[in-house]
Design a protein around this motif. Structure first.
Motif, short mmCIF file in Angstrom:
data_model
loop_
_atom_site.label_atom_id
_atom_site.label_comp_id
_atom_site.label_asym_id
_atom_site.label_seq_id
_atom_site.Cartn_x
_atom_site.Cartn_y
_atom_site.Cartn_z
N CYS A 1 0.83 -1.20 0.00
CA CYS A 1 0.00 0.00 0.00
C CYS A 1 0.86 1.26 0.00
O CYS A 1 0.59 2.22 -0.70
N VAL A 2 1.91 1.22 0.83
CA VAL A 2 2.82 2.37 0.87
C VAL A 2 3.51 2.55 -0.47
O VAL A 2 3.71 3.67 -0.95
N ASN A 3 3.86 1.43 -1.12
CA ASN A 3 4.55 1.53 -2.41
C ASN A 3 3.66 2.10 -3.51
O ASN A 3 4.18 2.51 -4.55
N CYS A 4 2.37 2.11 -3.31
CA CYS A 4 1.46 2.67 -4.31
C CYS A 4 1.34 4.19 -4.20
O CYS A 4 0.66 4.82 -5.04
N LEU A 5 1.95 4.80 -3.19
CA LEU A 5 1.87 6.25 -3.05
C LEU A 5 2.63 6.94 -4.18
O LEU A 5 3.60 6.38 -4.72
N PRO A 6 2.24 8.16 -4.54
CA PRO A 6 2.93 8.89 -5.62
C PRO A 6 4.39 9.08 -5.25
O PRO A 6 4.73 9.45 -4.13
N GLY A 7 5.25 8.85 -6.20
CA GLY A 7 6.68 9.00 -5.99
C GLY A 7 7.34 7.75 -5.50
O GLY A 7 8.55 7.57 -5.70
N GLN A 8 6.62 6.87 -4.83
CA GLN A 8 7.22 5.65 -4.30
C GLN A 8 7.58 4.68 -5.41
O GLN A 8 8.59 3.98 -5.33
N LYS A 9 6.73 4.66 -6.45
CA LYS A 9 7.03 3.75 -7.57
C LYS A 9 8.35 4.13 -8.23
O LYS A 9 9.13 3.26 -8.63
N ASP A 10 8.55 5.44 -8.35
CA ASP A 10 9.80 5.87 -8.98
C ASP A 10 11.01 5.44 -8.14
O ASP A 10 12.03 5.03 -8.70
N VAL A 11 10.85 5.54 -6.83
CA VAL A 11 11.95 5.09 -5.98
C VAL A 11 12.14 3.58 -6.12
O VAL A 11 13.27 3.08 -6.19
N ASP A 12 11.03 2.84 -6.18
CA ASP A 12 11.13 1.39 -6.36
C ASP A 12 11.79 1.04 -7.69
O ASP A 12 12.59 0.10 -7.79
N MET A 13 11.41 1.83 -8.72
CA MET A 13 12.04 1.59 -10.03
C MET A 13 13.53 1.88 -9.96
O MET A 13 14.34 1.15 -10.55
N ALA A 14 13.91 2.93 -9.25
CA ALA A 14 15.33 3.23 -9.11
C ALA A 14 16.04 2.10 -8.35
O ALA A 14 17.15 1.70 -8.71
N LEU A 15 15.40 1.60 -7.30
CA LEU A 15 15.98 0.47 -6.57
C LEU A 15 16.13 -0.75 -7.47
O LEU A 15 17.15 -1.45 -7.43
N LYS A 16 15.11 -0.97 -8.26
CA LYS A 16 15.17 -2.12 -9.17
C LYS A 16 16.27 -1.93 -10.20
O LYS A 16 17.00 -2.88 -10.55
N SER A 17 16.41 -0.69 -10.70
CA SER A 17 17.46 -0.40 -11.67
C SER A 17 18.83 -0.62 -11.07
O SER A 17 19.73 -1.19 -11.73
N ILE A 18 19.02 -0.19 -9.80
CA ILE A 18 20.32 -0.42 -9.16
C ILE A 18 20.58 -1.91 -9.00
O ILE A 18 21.70 -2.39 -9.19
N GLY A 19 19.53 -2.65 -8.65
CA GLY A 19 19.70 -4.09 -8.50
C GLY A 19 20.07 -4.77 -9.80
O GLY A 19 20.94 -5.65 -9.84
N GLU A 20 19.41 -4.33 -10.89
CA GLU A 20 19.74 -4.91 -12.19
C GLU A 20 21.16 -4.56 -12.60
O GLU A 20 21.90 -5.41 -13.12
N ALA A 21 21.54 -3.31 -12.37
CA ALA A 21 22.89 -2.90 -12.76
C ALA A 21 23.94 -3.63 -11.93
O ALA A 21 25.03 -3.95 -12.43
N SER A 22 23.61 -3.92 -10.68
CA SER A 22 24.59 -4.59 -9.82
C SER A 22 24.85 -6.02 -10.24
O SER A 22 25.85 -6.62 -9.81
N LYS A 23 23.97 -6.58 -11.10
CA LYS A 23 24.21 -7.95 -11.58
C LYS A 23 25.46 -8.04 -12.43
O LYS A 23 26.01 -9.13 -12.64
N LYS A 24 25.90 -6.88 -12.96
CA LYS A 24 27.13 -6.88 -13.75
C LYS A 24 28.33 -7.29 -12.90
O LYS A 24 29.35 -7.74 -13.46
N LEU A 25 28.19 -7.14 -11.58
CA LEU A 25 29.32 -7.46 -10.70
C LEU A 25 29.43 -8.95 -10.42
O LEU A 25 30.40 -9.38 -9.78
N LEU A 26 28.42 -9.73 -10.84
CA LEU A 26 28.42 -11.16 -10.55
C LEU A 26 29.16 -11.99 -11.58
O LEU A 26 29.28 -13.21 -11.42
N ILE A 27 29.62 -11.35 -12.65
CA ILE A 27 30.33 -12.10 -13.69
C ILE A 27 31.67 -12.56 -13.13
O ILE A 27 32.29 -11.91 -12.30
N GLU A 28 32.12 -13.72 -13.62
CA GLU A 28 33.35 -14.30 -13.10
C GLU A 28 34.59 -13.61 -13.66
O GLU A 28 35.59 -13.45 -12.95
N THR A 29 34.52 -13.20 -14.93
CA THR A 29 35.70 -12.61 -15.57
C THR A 29 35.39 -11.17 -15.95
O THR A 29 34.39 -10.90 -16.63
N ILE A 30 36.22 -10.25 -15.52
CA ILE A 30 36.06 -8.84 -15.84
C ILE A 30 36.57 -8.60 -17.26
O ILE A 30 37.68 -9.03 -17.61
#
Length: 1408
Positions: free
Chosen positions: A93-122
């Protein structure tokens, strides 16, 4: 806000508020849906709210079922699952408030970007190092700036947060790509792993920042939300700095400059809104910090410029780091100073610090999570694992300490238990994790890594729960409320600090480019300009801080106010002198006196607070001086009004002069307070402040006495009644003194004295009733003191009435009744106070009992040392061991009760004191039985055991005394620290007793144990010796020196025991050392505190006493070390330790000689001993003579006169003998002094053997005279009382004559026969008193015996056989008496022969 309110209330499980909360939620959800333009968002909001409603209904149902059947495990599990589902629905319910979705999307974006760090070879780098480094620096700056924008936007609208969070996620993605690019440039695998690990930390910190911003945007008023957001932003900055430090190590000077810039950006927030304290620095500490850091900054700026020219990059980096640290210190000091300036304004309200620091908990939580992530990372190296383990241990320890402090500070029992339980969970989880880390360090296998991963989960959960609990608003800090005036006063400091940061930032950026390209003249000119700006801003900052010191402005204003009041009172005095002082007709004299009295009292109450603030509380100085000055205008008005209504000109001038004196003393107080300024380090001003405060108190007392006298002289008692009523309201304890007077003229002064005495009740106020236990006693004290106040009011009123009409008999009777009532109420107050003091009385009784136990143990030690302590039955020590151990453990429990009783009520304290006294009695009894069971053949072990329980008893006595002093005191009172120290000593001594008991039957260790106990005992004795408490009595230097000889003997024994290493020798040494050191320390302190000893000699004695004891402790510890690790080298150390003790003993003896000065004599000199014994003998003989003078013959009403004459003859003869022998001994003493004066006997004998023999002969002769005279007095007394025979009296008199003859012989050995003293001595002995008195006494006794024999009638039997039998019996008795006489003569001859052997050679020759 409605959603948050519902969530908070639902978590508290308050069913009666749930319905209202659901209603609020429904209204809030409809409002949000109606204001949203996106239909999908509106539907999502309503759907999530509906889920919450449904889940809440189910939750209430399950809660009801759980309450019905509280023991049902299945019901409890369902309730937990439903509660979890409701919490999930609320989050949705709190996540449905205005502006919260954008923050959730930003969190999701950071999580997706952080997957680049899981590769074995740089992937390999695609850009040059300089380009990658520049890009990393730029993206790091952008990300840091975006973090600041997120923080700012979280306080704004939802749209601003949406934009800021989106930009933050975009900048994070770019920064992550730049970081991976830099990782591709690393050459070593370990360095690459560290770069990736730091990127992961930044990812976690970024996610936490967005979550904190999201939480703050939902509820801006949440406690600690702003602090948590700021901590998350600083965590992002710190993580970025760590990565930049790692990645830019090869760039010359860039790393240091970038780190410094980021640190300056991080501390800039301290200057935004300084309504909370930045540090614990006082205002004057801030000034010192600014001065020190400005000096460091100046040196660092010069070093930056110089090293840029020379190209010394390492030195350049050091200078940049020093400059950054100095700038941060300057900013912190400026922020703290501005806060103190703001809260010191009289219109501002200071905040208060929270129970815990949520930022500390949040930082620790984040650090522990990152460390745990590194622990479970498969790519972590062994060094990284150990580093992570160190971080975990460090932060969990800090969290546990914080929980311990919080539990000790809070008064909430639920919070106290929660903090303690949380600390236990964190500690246990950490211990389990450390075990798995040790296993992992030994073998980096997959199985050990999995175990480590499993062990991290409970720790992370426990830390998360603790952090959540610590964020409770109940524990949060309350920010200060700064007034507009306070904010205006802050602005110059803040402006200068901001200017300093801006110019420093430009300077560092310029230096960063110069260190790469030092040959750029325009850049050098820019650097110089920035340096000047930094210097100017720091000067401005110092000036602003000094000018805005707290309280200075208020002191100046108050000084002007009081100066104006002084001018007004001077004008009134001039008018009074010229008889032109206009009387005030708008108010009565009594009302003016009451107004003046209350004003003076309020001023008196403010003297100590102003003095305290001026010496060390700068933030309170302005408040207190403003309050003080505010009372002087009404004081002047009331004083002039009272003076105007008085007819006596002298009284007018007295009032005005005393008022002026008080105003002038207050002016002096304000000048001193301004000079002190609340600076605790300005000690040179503290004496002036204290002196001014004392003068002001005296001025207040003077004017109060004048007021009371003026009121009593005219029969006005209203002011007195008001004073008593005011003191009654404060309910203090006091003893009201009443004297019955018959002269009405003196009633005014008496009434004034009663008023002053009862007013003193307010000094200790409210504490007696507040601290009394139980509450009924406190209420009783309060009510009885109030009743006493009413009685005093009636007494003063009747005294005033009688003063107006002195001849009114009815008023006199009423006054007498009032006086009697006051006396009765005083006794009631005293009885109530005693009832509330039950615990303290019990402590006094217990201390007395323990003191008796200690004395009894000393006696038992004497018996044990003499070898006479035996068991009554055939029993062994094992029969008593368990009883001793059990009783000692019971005493430990009583000790805990005693310590806790100090903070509890009087009842608990009384119970604890009585219980401890009873238990120590039982313990000493069982220990004595145990010692007796050891047997008299091992006295040293008996003494060791009894000494151990004696140490426990002494520690208990100290603990009871400390408990009595600490009862009812605050937790931070110094007496509480003394109580804790005494409790530690008590536990130590009980532990030592238990160890001694266990070692008694172990012959291999009991000596070692005895030595350890002795060392601990000596340390405790040394602590008592080094305290400043004066001893109860004093002693002579001679006694002090005698005690030092025991140290010498004990030292020799200790060295011998260390060399032999025999347990028997060790035990003997332990017992001997304990007594020798204890005796030396007590006599040293007693001699040092003698009133005739100078301060210098006293300090020397105390210093060398401590030095001797410390050296002896080292010697015993060396003996103990030799026992544990015997070696020749260690045994050689014993000699060095003994030399140190011997040196200290020598210094002590010299100090003792210095105590006596020129009158010093060696107490071991035989000549001195002889004179002492002579004088002592004379004194004892005189005492015996006085005793004889007090004797009277026993009353015999029907006896003949001859018997009465005989007894009087005996007494007179005995008195004569006593007087004669006293004169003889004094003459012998004079003869000896003559020998010394002639040089035949020296003060320090040259021939110690000869003079020693002569002295010993004189001593023994004097002792014999004293003993014989004493026996004569006893025989005379017994004879008069009818308890002894005449034969004993005759024998005693003959012994006196014989002993005086021996004394004469002893004096003639070296004396001049023609000397005046010898002639006087011989005449006294031979011609006068002694021989004559002895002969008289013998004749009187023999005559009495003969008369008694004549008076004895013998009845002769007439029959033949009976007559022969009577003759035979008489002959038998005669033969038996003759044989007994012969045996007695032989026995006397043997005694004399034996005594002759011990006489000196001179006496034997002279006798021959």
């Amino acid at each position: 806000l409605g959603i948050h309110s519902f969530k908070t209330q639902l978590e508290k499980c308050q069913f009666h508020e749930t319905a209202q909360a659901l209603k609020t939620l429904a209204q809030a959800a409809r409002g949000v849906a109606a204001s949203t333009t996106d239909p999908k968002a509106a539907a999502a909001m309503l759907d999530s709210a509906r889920d919450v409603m449904e889940g809440s209904a189910l939750l209430i149902h399950e809660a009801k079922q759980a309450l019905i059947s509280p023991g049902d495990t299945e019901s409890q599990q369902r309730l937990a699952q439903v509660a979890k589902a409701v919490s999930h629905s609320l989050n949705n319910c709190v996540n449905c408030l205005p502006g919260q979705k954008d923050v959730d999307m930003a969190l999701k974006s950071i999580g997706e970007a952080s997957k680049k760090l899981l590769i074995e070879t740089i992937p390999p780098a695609s850009k040059s190092f300089q380009e990658a480094q520049s890009e990393l620096n730029q993206t790091a700056a952008d990300l840091n700036q975006s973090a600041g924008e997120v923080v700012h936007a979280s306080r704004g609208s939802s749209s601003q947060l949406a934009v800021a969070s989106g930009k933050f996620s975009q900048d994070f993605d770019e920064f992550l790509d730049a970081g991976i690019e830099m990782a591709g440039h690393t050459q070593k695998k370990d360095d690459q792993v560290q770069v990736i690990g730091n990127l992961k930390n930044i990812s976690m910190a970024s996610s936490k920042l967005l979550l904190a911003a999201k939480s703050l945007s939902v509820d801006p008023a949440a406690a600690n939300a702003k602090n948590l957001l700021a901590a998350a932003a600083r965590a992002v900055t710190d993580s970025i700095n760590q990565l930049i430090t790692l990645c830019t190590q090869q760039a010359p000077g860039q790393k240091e400059c970038d780190n410094a810039l980021r640190e300056l950006e991080a501390v800039r927030g301290m200057l935004d809104n300084p309504n909370e304290p930045v540090s614990d620095l006082s205002y004057f500490d801030c000034i010192e910090s600014v001065m020190e850091n400005s000096k460091v900054l100046g040196e660092s700026m010069a070093g930056i410029s110089q090293n840029c020219k020379t190209g010394d990059v390492p030195a350049f980096g050091d200078c940049v780091g020093s400059a950054s640290k100095a700038l941060c210190g300057l900013t912190e000091a400026a922020g703290q100073a501005s806060y103190l300036v703001g809260v010191s304004d009289p219109n501002s309200q200071a905040g208060h610090q929270g129970l815990v620091d949520p930022i500390q908990f949040a930082k620790a939580n984040q650090a522990i999570q990152m460390a745990c992530q590194n622990l479970v990372d498969p790519d972590s190296s062994p060094s990284q694992v150990l580093s992570a383990a160190t971080i975990v241990a460090k932060h969990t320890s800090a969290l546990c300490n914080a929980c311990r402090l919080a539990s000790s500070k809070t008064t909430n029992p639920v919070a106290k238990r929660h903090f303690v339980q949380s600390a236990k969970e964190v500690a246990n989880s950490t211990a389990n994790l450390v075990k798995t880390i040790k296993a992992l360090d030994g073998d980096f296998s997959e199985e050990n890594r999995n175990r480590c991963r499993v062990a991290t989960a409970p720790l992370i959960e426990a830390v998360e729960n603790l952090t959540t609990f610590a964020s409770n608003p109940e524990f949060a800090s309350v920010p200060a409320q700064i007034s507009h005036e306070g904010s205006a006063a802050q602005e110059p400091i803040l402006h200068s600090a901001r200017s300093m940061l801006d110019s420093s930032t430009h300077l560092l950026k310029t230096a960063r480019s110069l260190v790469i390209n030092p040959k750029d003249p325009p850049t050098w000119s820019v650097l110089a300009g920035h340096s000047r700006t930094v210097s100017d801003s720091i000067k401005s900052l110092i000036t602003a801080i000094r000018d805005k010191a707290p309280g200075q402005r208020e002191c100046d204003s108050s000084i002007d106010n009081i100066n104006k009041c002084i001018r007004d009172i001077e004008q009134a005095s001039l008018a009074a002198v010229s008889q032109n002082l206009a009387s005030r007709d708008d108010i009565s004299l009594e009302a003016l006196q009451e107004q003046l009295t209350s004003t003076v009292q309020e001023i008196g109450h403010l003297i100590d607070p102003v003095s305290t603030a001026a010496r060390g509380e700068a933030s309170q100085l302005g408040h207190k001086v403003t309050q003080l000055a505010g009372y002087f205008e009404p004081l002047i008005v009331a004083s002039v009004g009272v003076a105007s209504k008085l007819n006596d000109h002298q009284q007018q001038m007295t009032f005005l002069d005393q008022t002026k004196t008080m105003a002038e003393s207050a002016l002096q107080m304000l000048y001193a307070a301004k000079e002190g300024g609340g600076n605790p380090k300005a000690s040179h001003t503290h004496d002036a402040i204290a002196e001014a405060a004392q003068l002001m108190k005296e001025a207040v007392d003077d004017i109060m006495v004048t007021l009371n006298e003026a009121a009593s002289e005219v029969g006005m008692v209203g002011g007195m009644v008001e004073s008593i009523a005011d003191a009654m309201a404060k309910v203090s304890m006091c003893c009201v003194i009443y004297k019955k007077l018959t002269c009405p003229d003196e009633l005014g002064g008496l009434a004034s004295q009663v008023t002053v005495d009862y007013s003193q009740l307010a000094v200790q106020g409210r504490l007696a009733a507040h601290t009394a236990e139980p509450e009924e006693i406190g209420f009783q004290i309060k009510s009885r003191v109030q009743e006493l106040g009413h009685g005093c009011i009636f007494l003063v009123q009747k005294a005033g009435a009688l003063q107006v009409t002195p001849s009114d008999g009815f008023t006199k009777r009423e006054l007498i009744e009032c006086a009697r009532a006051v006396t009765e109420k005083v006794s009631l107050v005293l009885s109530a106070l005693q009832a509330g003091n039950k615990g303290t009385q019990a402590c006094i009784t217990a201390a007395s009992a323990v003191s008796g136990i200690i004395a009894d143990l000393d006696t038992t030690i004497m018996f044990a040392s003499a070898g006479t302590l035996n068991a009554e039955n055939d029993e062994s020590f094992a029969d008593h061991r368990e009883n001793i151990l059990k009783t000692a453990k019971a005493l430990v429990e009583d000790t805990k009760m005693l310590v806790s009783g100090a903070a509890s009520g009087q009842d608990k304290l009384s119970q604890a004191a009585q219980s401890s006294a009873k238990t120590i009695t039982q313990l000493t009894d069982v220990v004595k039985l145990g010692a007796a069971s050891i047997g008299a053949d091992d006295p040293e072990t008996q003494v060791v055991l009894i000494n151990a329980v004696k140490d426990v008893a002494k520690a208990l006595a100290e603990l009871i005394s400390a408990t009595k002093c600490a009862a009812g005191k605050a937790a931070d009172d110094p007496s509480m620290y003394q109580l804790k120290s005494a409790a530690k000593v008590m536990v130590t001594n009980v532990t030592s007793l238990l160890k001694t008991v266990k070692a008694v039957e172990d012959e291999a260790t009991r000596g070692t144990r005895a030595l350890e106990a002795t060392i601990e005992c000596i340390k405790q004795e040394l602590a008592v010796f080094q305290s400043r408490d004066a001893p109860n009595k004093t002693t002579t230097p001679e006694e002090f020196i005698r005690m030092t000889k025991g140290i010498t003997m004990a030292t020799a024994k200790a060295v011998a025991a260390g060399n032999s290493a025999r347990q028997e020798d060790i035990i003997h040494t332990a017992n001997l050392s304990r007594k020798a050191i204890s005796d030396m320390l007590s006599t040293c302190k007693q001699a040092a505190y003698h009133p005739e000893v100078s301060e210098e000699v006293k300090n020397r004695a105390l210093m060398f006493g401590s030095e001797c004891t410390t050296g002896y402790i080292d010697l015993l510890e060396q003996v103990l070390f030799v026992l544990q690790r015997p070696s020749g080298e260690q045994k050689q150390q014993l000699a060095a330790c003994s030399k140190r003790v011997a040196g200290a003993v020598t210094e002590l003896i010299q100090t003792a000689e210095a105590m006596k000065g020129s009158e010093w004599v060696d107490p071991e000199d035989p000549t001195v001993i002889a004179e002492t014994e002579l004088l002592g003998a004379a004194a004892s003989i005189e005492a015996a003579a006085k005793k004889l003078e007090q004797l009277k013959p026993r009353a015999k009403p029907k006896q003949a006169d001859e018997t009465l004459n005989f007894e009087e003859q005996i007494l007179e003869a005995a008195k004569s003998i006593a007087a004669a022998t006293s004169a003889l001994v004094k003459s012998a003493s004079a003869a000896q002094r003559e020998l010394v004066a002639q040089g035949k006997v020296g003060l320090i004998p040259a021939n110690a053997v000869d003079d020693g023999q002569w002295s010993q002969g004189l001593i023994s002769a004097a002792r014999m005279v004293a003993a014989a005279t004493s026996n004569l007095c006893e025989a005379a007394n017994a004879s008069v009382q009818g308890h002894a025979s005449e034969e004993k009296l005759i024998s005693s008199a003959k012994q006196v004559a014989a002993s005086t003859a021996q004394l004469l012989v002893a004096c003639k050995v070296k004396a001049d026969q023609d000397s005046e003293a010898m002639r006087r001595l011989q005449v006294q002995v031979l011609l006068y008193n002694i021989k004559k008195a002895s002969d008289n006494l013998v004749r009187a006794a023999q005559k009495a015996a003969f008369d008694k024999a004549d008076d004895h009638n013998v009845v002769v039997k007439t029959k033949f056989v009976g007559g022969i039998a009577q003759i035979i019996a008489a002959q038998e008795e005669m033969l038996r008496k003759e044989r007994e006489l012969e045996e007695a003569r032989k026995k006397l001859a043997q005694i004399r022969q034996q005594q002759y052997k011990f006489l000196p050679s001179e006496l034997r020759e002279d006798s021959n």
